[in-house]
Enzyme design. Structure first.
Site, PDB file in Angstrom:
ATOM      1  N   VAL A 182       0.806  -1.214   0.000  1.00 36.90           N
ATOM      2  CA  VAL A 182       0.000   0.000   0.000  1.00 36.90           C
ATOM      3  C   VAL A 182       0.844   1.271   0.000  1.00 36.90           C
ATOM      4  CG1 VAL A 182      -0.224   0.326   2.502  1.00 36.90           C
ATOM      5  CG2 VAL A 182      -2.133   0.921   1.000  1.00 36.90           C
ATOM      6  N   TYR A 183       2.145   1.149   0.208  1.00 34.52           N
ATOM      7  CA  TYR A 183       3.010   2.324   0.191  1.00 34.52           C
ATOM      8  C   TYR A 183       3.166   2.831  -1.244  1.00 34.52           C
ATOM      9  CZ  TYR A 183       4.543   1.084   4.973  1.00 34.52           C
ATOM     10  OH  TYR A 183       4.607   0.787   6.315  1.00 34.52           O
ATOM     11  N   SER A 184       2.523   3.961  -1.513  1.00 34.19           N
ATOM     12  CA  SER A 184       2.588   4.589  -2.846  1.00 34.19           C
ATOM     13  C   SER A 184       2.216   3.605  -3.955  1.00 34.19           C
ATOM     14  CB  SER A 184       3.981   5.182  -3.093  1.00 34.19           C
ATOM     15  OG  SER A 184       4.277   6.167  -2.124  1.00 34.19           O
ATOM     16  N   GLY A 237       2.538   0.449  -4.341  1.00 32.99           N
ATOM     17  CA  GLY A 237       3.544  -0.534  -4.729  1.00 32.99           C
ATOM     18  C   GLY A 237       4.866   0.059  -5.162  1.00 32.99           C
TER      19      GLY A 237
END
Length: 348
Positions: free
Chosen positions: A61-63, A65
């Site tokens: 979920v960080y940016s 992928g």
């Protein structure tokens, strides 16, 4: 760098690990943290490995992928020298199977993470949140298959309540599945809720803490003090609503003591705040972050030394809060305390 066992597992991890939330940063939250590209990321990874920080934490979920992709590029050609920790479970889209930890979602998420990271295995895979709609038996059976397939080596969770984690561990024991050995948790001098239930559970069940946001969502950087608003460059202006809340008076009480100890020790405020965490029970690794080389080098120096017992006691006192029910009788009433001696270092 000090190395520690991760919970009751055989995996040894560095006391400090590096969080890659700034890698490829985009959107209102991660974009405010930073936007580290592959070249800059490789330099930060170089510094970490040189200092003995060999575990790198990310999530799908960080940016969207991008963090996993940039991390994969940064560790290219030296995969065996590092440990990769990633997570899945939070929504990554609007489709019916784009959130949660169902069998379909987990298998797809792991395959996509492996592709983005450019590797064929994940050292530590954690569920980013508890999925109340999926039976824990389905989750554990799926993770067990992924471990047996060699795609995952160790399992963990993040942001679970005590009953959710204990239910999962009990089901794993009953069905002879692989257990969770790590719990990625919020824990800081201005956020000690972890201590009421999850810390004793971790001690009892052999689950090690991997700490996120050790500086209280950017509040313990040394830049925020009484009657002084956050500087214009502080990410809190854009991200405060996303993180754990902190009462101002409680924050300033802790910061006052951190400032005193900074003058006494010659250490920076963030170094002291992280060093305090490194001495807490169950803590296996504290995740640090940095947008640039200078930040990283300063934060690395949080390890390798210790506060005195008297200095630690002052921080304990300044950061203590009254425990919520049903925990406060065990901390405040002798009869309860005799039945359940606290494993947590406290001050009167």
């Amino acid at each position: 760098m000090e190395y520690r066992r991760l919970g009751a597992s055989g995996l040894t991890v560095p006391a400090l690990s590096f969080g890659t939330g700034t890698f490829g940063g985009s959107g209102p939250l991660f974009g405010a943290w930073g936007n580290t590209d592959a070249r800059e990321a490789r330099r930060l990874v170089d510094i970490c490995i040189e200092a003995g920080i060999t575990m790198f934490d990310t999530a799908d979920v960080y940016s969207d992928g991008a963090s996993e992709e940039v991390l994969g590029q940064a560790i290219k050609d030296r995969r065996d020298a590092v440990l990769i920790s990633t997570k899945s479970g939070l929504p990554t889209g609007n489709g019916p199977n784009d959130a949660g930890t169902s069998r379909a979602r987990l298998i797809r998420s792991v395959d996509l993470a492996l592709r983005r990271l450019g590797t064929d295995y994940i050292d530590l895979f954690q569920l980013h949140a508890f999925d109340a709609a999926t039976p824990v038996e389905e989750v554990l059976a799926t993770l067990d298959d992924l471990v047996r397939d060699g795609k995952i080596r160790y399992l963990g969770v993040s942001n679970f309540a005590g009953w959710q984690l204990m239910k999962s561990l009990a089901a794993a024991d009953r069905d002879h599945r692989h257990r969770y050995v790590a719990h990625q948790v919020y824990y800081s001098l201005v956020g000690r809720d972890y201590e009421w239930e999850l810390l004793p559970l971790g001690l009892d069940q052999g689950v090690g803490a991997v700490v996120w946001s050790p500086l209280g969502w950017g509040r313990l950087t040394g830049k925020i003090r009484r009657d002084t608003p956050p500087p214009a460059t502080s990410r809190l202006h854009a991200t405060a609503a996303f993180g754990p809340p902190v009462d101002d008076e409680h924050l300033f009480r802790v910061v006052d003591v951190l400032d005193e100890l900074s003058r006494e020790t010659g250490r920076a405020v963030p170094q002291i705040a992280i060093n305090w965490l490194l001495r807490r029970p169950t803590v296996a690794s504290v995740i640090i972050g940095a947008r640039n080389e200078a930040q990283l080098r300063q934060t690395i120096d949080a390890a390798g030394w210790s506060l005195t017992p008297e200095q630690t006691a002052r921080l304990d006192t300044a950061s203590s809060r009254t425990a919520p029910y049903p925990y406060f009788p065990y901390h405040r009433q002798e009869a309860f305390a005799r039945l359940n001696p606290s494993p947590i270092p406290t001050t009167p």
